[in-house]
Design an enzyme around this catalytic site. Sequence first.
Site, PDB file in Angstrom:
ATOM      1  CG  HIS B 143     -18.583  26.396 -33.238  1.00 22.86           C
ATOM      2  ND1 HIS B 143     -18.347  26.849 -34.504  1.00 22.86           N
ATOM      3  CD2 HIS B 143     -19.922  26.308 -33.111  1.00 22.86           C
ATOM      4  CE1 HIS B 143     -19.494  26.999 -35.137  1.00 22.86           C
ATOM      5  NE2 HIS B 143     -20.465  26.686 -34.306  1.00 22.86           N
ATOM      6  CD  GLU B 159     -25.849  21.844 -29.890  1.00 29.55           C
ATOM      7  OE1 GLU B 159     -25.718  21.237 -30.961  1.00 29.55           O
ATOM      8  OE2 GLU B 159     -25.088  21.691 -28.930  1.00 29.55           O
ATOM      9  N   GLY B 161     -27.613  27.066 -35.342  1.00 19.87           N
ATOM     10  CA  GLY B 161     -28.997  27.494 -35.485  1.00 19.87           C
ATOM     11  C   GLY B 161     -29.627  28.004 -34.205  1.00 19.87           C
ATOM     12  N   GLY B 163     -28.990  30.794 -32.943  1.00 21.15           N
ATOM     13  CA  GLY B 163     -29.183  32.238 -33.094  1.00 21.15           C
ATOM     14  C   GLY B 163     -27.988  33.062 -32.668  1.00 21.15           C
ATOM     15  CE  LYS B 164     -22.877  29.571 -32.741  1.00 20.70           C
ATOM     16  NZ  LYS B 164     -23.756  28.429 -32.984  1.00 20.70           N
ATOM     17  CG  ASP B 182     -18.117  29.456 -37.727  1.00 18.95           C
ATOM     18  OD1 ASP B 182     -19.138  29.091 -37.130  1.00 18.95           O
ATOM     19  OD2 ASP B 182     -17.468  28.743 -38.486  1.00 18.95           O
ATOM     20  CD  GLU B 207     -23.373  31.509 -42.269  1.00 22.74           C
ATOM     21  OE1 GLU B 207     -23.631  30.602 -43.037  1.00 22.74           O
ATOM     22  OE2 GLU B 207     -23.744  31.487 -41.083  1.00 22.74           O
ATOM     23  NE  ARG B 251     -37.411  30.936 -10.962  1.00 24.64           N
ATOM     24  CZ  ARG B 251     -38.678  30.639 -10.716  1.00 24.64           C
ATOM     25  NH1 ARG B 251     -39.116  29.436 -10.949  1.00 24.64           N
ATOM     26  NH2 ARG B 251     -39.506  31.549 -10.252  1.00 24.64           N
TER      27      ARG B 251
END
Lengths: 89, 317
Positions: B143, B159, B161, B163-164, B182, B207, B251
């Site tokens: 995915h 996850e 939402g 923003g992929k 997707d 999408e 870091r």
Amino acid sequence: MVEREITVCNRLGLHARAAAKLVQECGRHQARVTLLARGREVNAQSILGVMMLAAGKGTPVIVRCDGGDEEAALAGVVALFERRFDEPD
Amino acid sequence: MNRFLTTQELYDEVRGRLELNWPGAPEGAERKIEIGEGRQRRPSLVGYLNLIHPNRIQILGAEEIAFLDSLPAATRRTTVQRIFQPQPAALVLVRGIEPPEDLAARAKRSHVAIWRSSKRGHDLLTYLQYHLARALAPRTTLHGVFLEVYSIGVLITGEAGAGKSELALELLTRGHRLIADDAPEFTQIAPDVIDGTCPDMLQDCLEVRGLGVLNVREMFGDTAVKRNKYLRLIIHLGPTVADGEQDGLKRLYGDVASHKVFDVDVPRLVIPVAPGRNLAVLVEAAVRNHLLKSKGIDAAQTFVDRQAHTMKRQRTW
């Protein structure tokens, strides 16, 4: 504002891994932590700054904490130095 | 997931390339060619006539026919029997050789396909091996959005939402290319190569929340879409971590780990998402840094070494 002078006592000094632990410890507190060594003053939250000190074994360092939980921050940082950054030597 | 091919499917796929024909009524068109597990596993699916490790597809050339012809009648009969006993998927006669009568009759009785080709046995063997290895390679769907960034295949995960798709859109406007949104399909085509393609259904589609499905090819042009690409890097859009929680060394070196896809380790980088971060710029920089690292230029390691060197040289206070 509180400050304390300590001496770097681990064999490798403030190298990458030790600096990483120091930065992580400072990130846990709200106080602004500053390190002074060799006439340089750096922000202890910045890993590049801490490494730039190139503080080897035996170098005296002044830890200065300001604002918020300054006492706790100072105690935490000093303890980390005294534990030799949890390194074996 | 192991797929299988039927004799008919394989024939349809390679007949043009290998100049195959299938004389007579197609027999045994439904026989399966697959990579078995355990005891059924074969060293190879296709090869020259082999009675000890029978191949699913047996290639017969002039030498094999000459060998059969040299046998006394009784031995020849049992040998032909042994050829068909393991139920091969097909026999291929090369260089346009006519199948001997007893072989053809036996094939008809056992419902085994006999193909003829005008090509040389060696060409047939190399092409069929290549074709079967690709067609039957392990396949999986991951995915995320699969893009080509600075010429390498990058899978962006996160996850729902996170923003992929918006990130993909921004990278597209910066001239990078989309392979699949997707549900890209990944195939292990060689021991250390994973090839990613787009399922036919999703070809050219992206999408984006609020905009619906966009056709990237129509919107940005043919050059904005790529058919397939090898997977080289996974970039995961993760939640922001508080300063005190994050391992300080990350870091310096970045949050790099590796993710197993089949049995190949693919480097996986986590970029924390926060409002106001320009993710497209971060992804571009991450890819540039990855390319440099793969050429042996590791900025973080160089800096750490330089600092250690300086510290050693300084006199102690």
